[in-house]
Design a protein around this motif. Structure first.
Motif, PDB file in Angstrom:
ATOM      1  N   ARG A  58      -9.879  -6.294   9.240  1.00 19.59           N
ATOM      2  CA  ARG A  58     -10.778  -6.219   8.083  1.00 19.59           C
ATOM      3  C   ARG A  58      -9.913  -6.186   6.830  1.00 19.59           C
ATOM      4  O   ARG A  58      -8.697  -6.110   6.915  1.00 19.59           O
ATOM      5  CB  ARG A  58     -11.566  -4.916   8.187  1.00 19.59           C
TER       6      ARG A  58
ATOM      7  N   TYR B 154      -5.319  -8.493   9.248  1.00 21.80           N
ATOM      8  CA  TYR B 154      -4.480  -7.799   8.275  1.00 21.80           C
ATOM      9  C   TYR B 154      -3.241  -7.319   9.011  1.00 21.80           C
ATOM     10  O   TYR B 154      -3.313  -6.431   9.860  1.00 21.80           O
ATOM     11  CB  TYR B 154      -5.313  -6.678   7.671  1.00 21.80           C
TER      12      TYR B 154
ATOM     13  N   ASP C 252       0.865  -1.176   0.000  1.00 19.25           N
ATOM     14  CA  ASP C 252       0.000   0.000   0.000  1.00 19.25           C
ATOM     15  C   ASP C 252       0.907   1.233   0.000  1.00 19.25           C
ATOM     16  O   ASP C 252       2.005   1.181   0.538  1.00 19.25           O
ATOM     17  CB  ASP C 252      -0.831  -0.064   1.288  1.00 19.25           C
TER      18      ASP C 252
ATOM     19  N   GLU D 124      -5.822  -2.187  -0.589  1.00 21.62           N
ATOM     20  CA  GLU D 124      -5.283  -3.521  -0.904  1.00 21.62           C
ATOM     21  C   GLU D 124      -6.344  -4.442  -1.523  1.00 21.62           C
ATOM     22  O   GLU D 124      -6.050  -5.235  -2.426  1.00 21.62           O
ATOM     23  CB  GLU D 124      -4.728  -4.201   0.356  1.00 21.62           C
TER      24      GLU D 124
ATOM     25  N   GLY E 262      -8.069  -4.523   3.764  1.00 25.90           N
ATOM     26  CA  GLY E 262      -7.424  -3.224   3.594  1.00 25.90           C
ATOM     27  C   GLY E 262      -8.028  -2.470   2.420  1.00 25.90           C
ATOM     28  O   GLY E 262      -8.547  -3.059   1.477  1.00 25.90           O
ATOM     29  N   ASP E 263      -7.939  -1.173   2.502  1.00 25.39           N
ATOM     30  CA  ASP E 263      -8.393  -0.328   1.405  1.00 25.39           C
ATOM     31  C   ASP E 263      -7.253   0.642   1.114  1.00 25.39           C
ATOM     32  O   ASP E 263      -6.917   1.445   1.971  1.00 25.39           O
ATOM     33  CB  ASP E 263      -9.649   0.431   1.853  1.00 25.39           C
TER      34      ASP E 263
HETATM   35  N1  GLY Z   1      -4.583   0.420   3.457  1.00 23.35           N
HETATM   36  C1  GLY Z   1      -4.594   0.750   4.822  1.00 23.35           C
HETATM   37  C2  GLY Z   1      -5.799   0.333   5.528  1.00 23.35           C
HETATM   38  O1  GLY Z   1      -6.701  -0.269   4.975  1.00 23.35           O
HETATM   39  O2  GLY Z   1      -5.878   0.579   6.715  1.00 23.35           O
END
Ligand code: GLY
Ligand code: AMP
Length: 413
Positions: free
Chosen positions: A271, A253, A196, A276, A273-274
């Motif tokens: 949870r 994660y 990320d 990812e 990842g965002d």
């Molecule tokens: N990519 C970082 C997060 O989801 O916390």
């Protein structure tokens, strides 16, 4: 599927390959993509499988309420979600479990925090205890800036009550990796490693954000390193969860720093990842539903995860991100389905902060607006596709990085 960001769009889109998917509340881009979005609370819906995207409802016990109704859920209960909900708790938990992580101190008082800061050498790392959407961490070489940040956080100026406990950490150096591990309470399966890009600017300059892009697989995270993380970090964590009677079914994660002294855990999220997720789910094709159902049902030992190819995602954020964000800028380049007006092979657009204006046009409606994912057989192909896609989408003030996955392709990391 519970949530409303690009992560939930990606998960819903992948699950829709083998299931009927309903998202609550979803967003206009998910709905435009042909996936049903409803406004009802998850506890009022019927489904064979519930997948909870964001951390907030997990910390607030949504998974517990659904399980109390007999539902099959991907996402830990509140007892497991506190691993993300409180960094102070997480650090204590890691110490108890013997997981390698940065040295730290936890403080509610200014004098104690500042005295501890003086025992540390730069870079100084100051974290908010509670949830802060990826923005509660300051890493700086400037002692005065660190002290100011401690004061602002403790006095509730930066994050309100989520900030009034701070964790001060030893600064670690190395490559970062996001290893998302599916856990059914007993068994674990690592997804392919991803990276990320947390800083807003090219070359990792500027402020920390929720994530400006990602790629997978991360090749410098070799199978041997993945095995080392599973053994030294994940296994003791799962043992400690069991000891504490926490039945963790969801995504563990691991944010890992590959230091010269071996992998160390920066943090756990509980949870997906965002961003990812926007690069991971496309690699698993239609296998995702079976995999996630196995997580919820506690039979992950009988499921297999097969990932193919590579993916890169580029986040397009709105004017002023991450300090602020601007709403209402018209987005050019999207068709009625919220995808590229001129489709490109291997490119999917996942919506985060978008809305529709009275004329039906997509407009910005948050910090991170869109995540444009390219998939390919190789990382170079995936990257070329992601950036070709991103270049076709524009709005005023668009903030994006130009170097996502570049180092990995050049082999200079
Ligand atoms: N990519 C970082 C997060 O989801 O916390
Ligand atoms: P976190 O939310 O704890 O993952 O922190 C956000 C980002 O801050 C991480 O992805 C790292 O880039 C950076 N960071 C966090 N902790 C440390 C640390 N102990 N040393 C160096 N960088 C860190």
């Amino acid at each position: 599927m519970v949530g409303s960001g690009a992560r939930e769009h990606a998960l819903a889109w992948a699950l829709a390959k083998s299931a009927d998917v309903v998202v609550t509340p979803g967003n206009v881009g998910i709905a435009a993509h042909g996936i049903e979005c409803v406004d009802a609370p998850a506890t009022e819906l019927e489904a064979d499988l519930f997948v909870i995207g964001p951390e907030q409802p997990l910390v607030e016990g949504l998974a517990d309420r659904l399980r109390a109704q007999g539902k099959v859920v991907v996402g830990p209960g509140a007892d497991g979600a506190v691993l993300e909900g409180s960094k102070a708790f997480m650090k204590q938990f890691l110490a108890g479990a013997g997981v390698p992580t940065a040295a730290f101190g936890t403080f509610r008082d200014e004098a104690g925090a500042l005295a501890f800061l003086d025992t540390m050498s730069p870079p100084y790392v100051i974290k908010t205890d509670g949830l802060a959407a990826g923005k509660g961490v300051l890493v700086t070489n400037d002692r005065d800036e660190a002290a100011r940040d401690v004061r602002d956080k403790l006095q509730g100026r930066s994050f309100g009550s989520a900030g009034t406990t701070v964790v001060i950490e030893e600064g670690l150096d190395g490559e970062e990796c996001s290893l998302l591990v599916l856990c059914d309470g007993t068994h674990v399966t690592a997804l392919v490693p991803a990276q990320d890009f947390k800083r807003v600017g090219d070359g990792d300059e500027g402020a920390n954000t929720g994530g400006m892009g990602a790629y997978a697989p991360m090749e410098t995270m070799t199978p041997a390193l993945v095995a080392a993380v599973m053994e030294s970090i994940v296994a003791p964590t799962v043992r400690e969860l069991k000891v504490r009677g926490i039945d963790f079914r969801g995504v563990l994660y691991a944010g890992v720093m590959l230091t010269s002294k071996g992998p160390k855990l920066l943090e756990y999220n509980v949870r997906f990842g965002d961003p990812e997720t926007e690069v991971l789910v496309p690699l698993y094709g239609s296998g995702l539903f079976d995999l996630l159902r196995a997580v919820g049902e506690g039979r992950l030992d009988r499921a297999t995860a097969v990932a193919k190819g590579a993916a890169v995602t580029v986040v397009l954020a709105s004017h002023g991100y991450p300090q602020g964000s601007r709403k209402g800028d018209v987005i050019d380049g999207l068709g009625p389905d919220g995808q590229l007006e001129e489709p490109l092979e291997g490119v999917t657009v996942f919506h985060a902060g978008t809305a529709r204006d009275p004329r039906g046009r997509f407009v910005t409606n948050g910090g991170r607006v869109l995540a444009v994912t390219g998939v390919g057989q190789t990382l170079s192909e995936a990257r070329a596709r992601a950036y070709a896609g991103a270049s076709l989408v524009d709005f005023e003030g668009r903030v994006m990085r130009h170097d996502i996955a570049l180092g990995a392709i050049r082999g200079d990391q």
